[in-house]
Scaffold this active site. Structure first.
Site: not given
Ligand code: EPZ
Length: 417
Positions: A22-23, A116, A121, A304, A396
């Site tokens: 998915k991701n 989610c 986020r 995840d 989803r």
């Molecule tokens: C991806 O989310 C995945 N989603 C998530 O999977 C997964 O949990 C996550 O990566 C971590 O592995 C998709 O790929 C669509 P991040 P993403 O940016 O990209 C902070 C699932 O269950 N952050 O790596 O949104 C953020 O708040 C989903 O399949 C900032 O502060 O995750 C978090 O604490 C849920 N500022 C951390 O970084 C930003 O601009 C990691 O977020 C971006 C992120």
């Protein structure tokens, strides 16, 4: 409204074939608009997130053809239309259109993404990356307009190795003039899959899978064929289910290296596992040892899978701990696991699980996608019948979940009420 009904405490055996990730898919679909011609992507999972992204493609007048597991995306007649909130809020990954549209047209206009509610986020790291490439960001309420006269290469350091920011910056930078270097980039396998797709189209991306990614901008991207990698999170979910209820359940079509941290933890607690070249065979054990797990960026233990793994920890003898370091709000499954009979307390970002405890079927809620997966795992193990509501979250991310579990002997159905 759709609900899921599961009759638990049944032994599962047989083979579960894992779908495309998915991701990765949710970034590959927006990335496809960067090409000047059609691209074909195979092993696309049939999940509602894929559909939501195809709806955005159609809104942008992109020609989309779906055939079983593949998709042909032809952006030759596309238009750079603003992406309305009703489209963007359906999923998190809608934000990849920001990077892709900026990369292609030097302008993107869209609303804040959905997904989610597992934390605040923010998207500040994405926007900082776009600005470093020369874009101006205007944000009024939920709407973002990102535009540039010209995009140029830049050195970008990510304060956190964010998956989304790494991918979005890659999408914006592939056609920028000059060299972009992303330091402290995320290293997840999905990033490598996206970089490979871009390179297959003619981009010049090096270092994906390490913490430094170097992108030399190119002018044109062309037709290509690409395959989505297997979904390591779907695979991990079914391996955990096998450890709870399995009698030689084969989780097939996977890349076991992508699950190293999870397999090590499963072995540590005493799971009966056979790891092959592209499969894992798992059976439930009578006794499990407790452990402490801490979520981390790849190659650490994936956040995840923390929620489904917690279900298995309810069957370990003694005190286990789960420390969540990525998301501030990823323990929403805990009250429902306790309702099923678990003994879990949460303080700050740590869950303490005392086991083993019997689980008994009841009514629970899928508060988010992986919390939903945890509910399915718990319900399959529990005595009696469990009803899960809010299952839209589960659909989803898990292709054909009913069929896959039914094939290995589960009693699971979706009902419309
Ligand atoms: C991806 O989310 C995945 N989603 C998530 O999977 C997964 O949990 C996550 O990566 C971590 O592995 C998709 O790929 C669509 P991040 P993403 O940016 O990209 C902070 C699932 O269950 N952050 O790596 O949104 C953020 O708040 C989903 O399949 C900032 O502060 O995750 C978090 O604490 C849920 N500022 C951390 O970084 C930003 O601009 C990691 O977020 C971006 C992120």
């Amino acid at each position: 409204m759709k609900i899921m009904k599961i009759k638990g405490n049944r032994e599962l055996s047989g083979t579960i074939r894992i779908s495309g990730a998915k991701n990765a898919t949710v970034a590959l679909i927006p990335a496809a608009i960067l090409a000047d011609e059609d691209t074909t992507i195979c092993n696309i999972p049939e999940i509602t997130d894929t559909e939501a992204l195809c709806d955005i493609l159609r809104l942008l007048k992109v020609d989309v053809k779906r055939a079983s597991e593949s998709i042909v995306i032809d952006p030759r007649n596309m238009e750079n239309i603003e992406i309305a909130e009703e489209y963007s809020r359906k999923l998190r990954a809608s934000y990849y259109f920001m990077g892709a549209l900026l990369g292609k047209y030097k302008k993107a206009s869209m609303y804040f993404p959905g997904g989610c509610t597992i934390g605040a986020r923010p998207i500040d790291l994405h926007l900082k990356g776009f600005e470093a490439l020369g874009a101006k960001v205007t944000n009024i309420k939920n709407k973002y307009v990102v535009e540039a006269e010209e995009l140029h290469g830049a050195n970008i350091y990510l304060d956190f190795a964010s998956v989304g920011a790494t991918i979005n910056i890659m999408l914006a930078a592939v056609k920028a003039k000059g060299t972009t270097v992303i330091d402290n980039a995320a290293k997840e396998p999905e990033i490598v899959n996206i970089a490979t797709f871009l390179n297959n189209m003619g981009a010049n991306v090096k270092g994906a899978g390490t913490s430094t990614i170097k992108i030399e901008g190119v002018e044109h991207l062309h037709r290509c064929f690409h395959e989505v990698i297997p979904d390591r999170i779907e695979a991990g979910t079914y391996i955990i289910i096998g450890a709870l209820c399995g009698n030689r359940v084969k989780i097939d079509n996977i890349i076991p290296e992508h699950l190293d941290a999870v397999i090590r933890k499963l072995e540590e607690i005493g799971t009966d596992l056979e790891v092959g070249a592209d499969y894992v065979i798992v059976s439930k054990n009578v006794k499990y040892k407790p452990t402490t797990l801490k979520t981390d960026t790849y190659p650490g233990f994936p956040t995840d899978l923390q929620q489904p793994f917690t279900v298995l920890l309810t069957q370990c003898e003694g005190k286990s701990k789960v420390i969540e370091t990525i998301w501030e709000n990823r323990f929403m499954h805990v009250p429902y696991l306790n309702k099923l009979g678990a003994n879990i307390t949460v303080k700050n970002q740590t869950a303490t699980i005392i086991g083993p405890t019997d689980l008994k079927g009841t009514d629970v809620v899928a508060t988010d996608l992986r919390a939903g997966a945890a509910m399915v795992a718990a319900a399959l193990f529990a005595d009696g019948e469990t009803t899960i509501t809010n299952i839209e979250h589960i659909l989803r991310g898990y292709e054909s979940i009913i069929e896959k579990l039914t094939d290995v002997g589960a009693k699971i159905e979706i009902k419309e009420i």
